[in-house]
Enzyme design. Sequence first.
Site, PDB file in Angstrom:
ATOM      1  N   ASP A   9       0.871  -1.179   0.000  1.00 47.37           N
ATOM      2  CA  ASP A   9       0.000   0.000   0.000  1.00 47.37           C
ATOM      3  C   ASP A   9       0.911   1.232   0.000  1.00 47.37           C
ATOM      4  OD1 ASP A   9      -2.404   1.532   0.201  1.00 47.37           O
ATOM      5  OD2 ASP A   9      -2.031   1.821   2.321  1.00 47.37           O
ATOM      6  N   SER A  10       0.280   2.401  -0.079  1.00 52.36           N
ATOM      7  CA  SER A  10       1.065   3.637  -0.033  1.00 52.36           C
ATOM      8  C   SER A  10       1.598   3.897   1.380  1.00 52.36           C
ATOM      9  CB  SER A  10       0.188   4.811  -0.460  1.00 52.36           C
ATOM     10  OG  SER A  10      -0.933   4.911   0.402  1.00 52.36           O
ATOM     11  N   TYR A  41      -1.276   8.084  -2.667  1.00 49.71           N
ATOM     12  CA  TYR A  41      -1.380   7.698  -4.079  1.00 49.71           C
ATOM     13  C   TYR A  41      -2.590   8.361  -4.748  1.00 49.71           C
ATOM     14  CZ  TYR A  41       1.825   3.597  -3.797  1.00 49.71           C
ATOM     15  OH  TYR A  41       2.902   2.750  -3.677  1.00 49.71           O
ATOM     16  N   GLY A  42      -3.617   8.627  -3.943  1.00 50.51           N
ATOM     17  CA  GLY A  42      -4.950   8.939  -4.476  1.00 50.51           C
ATOM     18  C   GLY A  42      -5.065  10.141  -5.384  1.00 50.51           C
ATOM     19  N   CYS A  72      -4.243  -2.051  -1.629  1.00 47.65           N
ATOM     20  CA  CYS A  72      -4.393  -0.658  -2.047  1.00 47.65           C
ATOM     21  C   CYS A  72      -5.411  -0.625  -3.186  1.00 47.65           C
ATOM     22  CB  CYS A  72      -3.042  -0.144  -2.530  1.00 47.65           C
ATOM     23  SG  CYS A  72      -3.155   1.397  -3.441  1.00 47.65           S
ATOM     24  N   ASN A  73      -6.536   0.006  -2.927  1.00 46.92           N
ATOM     25  CA  ASN A  73      -7.590   0.061  -3.955  1.00 46.92           C
ATOM     26  C   ASN A  73      -7.183   0.887  -5.165  1.00 46.92           C
ATOM     27  OD1 ASN A  73     -10.410  -0.970  -2.688  1.00 46.92           O
ATOM     28  ND2 ASN A  73      -9.106  -0.101  -1.112  1.00 46.92           N
ATOM     29  N   THR A  74      -6.371   1.937  -4.925  1.00 48.81           N
ATOM     30  CA  THR A  74      -6.055   2.869  -6.006  1.00 48.81           C
ATOM     31  C   THR A  74      -5.261   2.171  -7.111  1.00 48.81           C
ATOM     32  OG1 THR A  74      -6.032   4.610  -4.339  1.00 48.81           O
ATOM     33  CG2 THR A  74      -5.089   5.140  -6.469  1.00 48.81           C
ATOM     34  N   GLU A 147      -2.782   9.613   7.844  1.00 47.95           N
ATOM     35  CA  GLU A 147      -1.329   9.401   7.943  1.00 47.95           C
ATOM     36  C   GLU A 147      -0.705  10.327   8.993  1.00 47.95           C
ATOM     37  OE1 GLU A 147       0.973   7.280   6.365  1.00 47.95           O
ATOM     38  OE2 GLU A 147      -0.619   6.116   5.436  1.00 47.95           O
ATOM     39  N   CYS A 179     -11.057   2.291   0.197  1.00 42.98           N
ATOM     40  CA  CYS A 179      -9.639   2.641   0.370  1.00 42.98           C
ATOM     41  C   CYS A 179      -9.233   1.969   1.670  1.00 42.98           C
ATOM     42  CB  CYS A 179      -9.458   4.156   0.481  1.00 42.98           C
ATOM     43  SG  CYS A 179      -7.823   4.650   1.079  1.00 42.98           S
ATOM     44  N   THR A 180      -8.073   1.325   1.668  1.00 46.18           N
ATOM     45  CA  THR A 180      -7.708   0.508   2.833  1.00 46.18           C
ATOM     46  C   THR A 180      -7.380   1.342   4.069  1.00 46.18           C
ATOM     47  OG1 THR A 180      -5.463   0.358   1.947  1.00 46.18           O
ATOM     48  CG2 THR A 180      -6.961  -1.479   1.498  1.00 46.18           C
ATOM     49  N   HIS A 181      -7.216   2.642   3.891  1.00 49.16           N
ATOM     50  CA  HIS A 181      -7.051   3.499   5.077  1.00 49.16           C
ATOM     51  C   HIS A 181      -8.377   3.676   5.831  1.00 49.16           C
ATOM     52  CE1 HIS A 181      -3.247   4.740   3.194  1.00 49.16           C
ATOM     53  NE2 HIS A 181      -2.927   5.372   4.310  1.00 49.16           N
TER      54      HIS A 181
END
Length: 262
Positions: A9-10, A41-42, A72-74, A147, A179-181
């Site tokens: 992921d980012s 990344y988004g 990471c979905n993006t 973040e 989004c995994t966040h």
Amino acid sequence: MKPLLGLFDSGLGGLTVLRRVLERHGAVNCIYLGDTARVPYGGRDVEELRRIAAEVVGWLRDEQVSTVVMACNTTNALAKDVAEANAEGPVIGLIEAASSMVRTSRVGVLATAATAASGVYRRCIELKRPGTLVVEQACPSFVPLIERGDLACSELREAAETYLAPLLEASVQSIVLGCTHYPLLAALLKELLPENVELIDPALGVARELDAVLGTPQPLSSGRLALGGCRFCVTADADCFADRAAPWLGERPRVSEVLLRS
Ligand code: DGL
């Protein structure tokens, strides 16, 4: 010896996927890569995201990873084909898993700007469940705020209220955390939503899909994640990542900084 998984992921978000995997499968051998030098990344364009996916998956391949989990979905939305072309073995994505978890006829998707603009969630859900109303909502403020580490800050609450408004307006019955966040915000989102709106975490579907790779589930008995087989790597700020990851993993992980070859 179980196969070596590679999750990426980012930044912190993919840990929500790792958590689901460890909850279902107990100890697993895995490498977690957070591309913290380039988070978020988004807001990046498609070309760049595809380049990033090639670099990251190439690095995991060089580390002998046998199965890649796009946590990471993006990059899942815009570069799944790139990941597949650069991986040695299977590549497991969240979007396909999430689409199979939708059970309602009106669904919202919260996602990064790049994922929402791609329309991949809508297409995937409509394909699985024709006639479903899918409302995608970009949430550009979420990842930078998450973040930063303060999940109780007022900016996050205000942003959540703004992003949920169109979904409530459309009377959605479930919302995909695209989004995994965002599972890190589940408590806040639940507070702002009517009780009957279900939150869908695609990582649960991914953890189930991994039965085919990891075998029969061996759920945790102690409530403590078995992190012994996990190696954590980032592309910048290892200490900061370790601090932020600790509450989510239940202990402060040892994290090393790596350089990705472009
Ligand atoms: N957590 C990632 C996702 O699922 C990336 C978010 C970001 O870096 O903007 O899309």
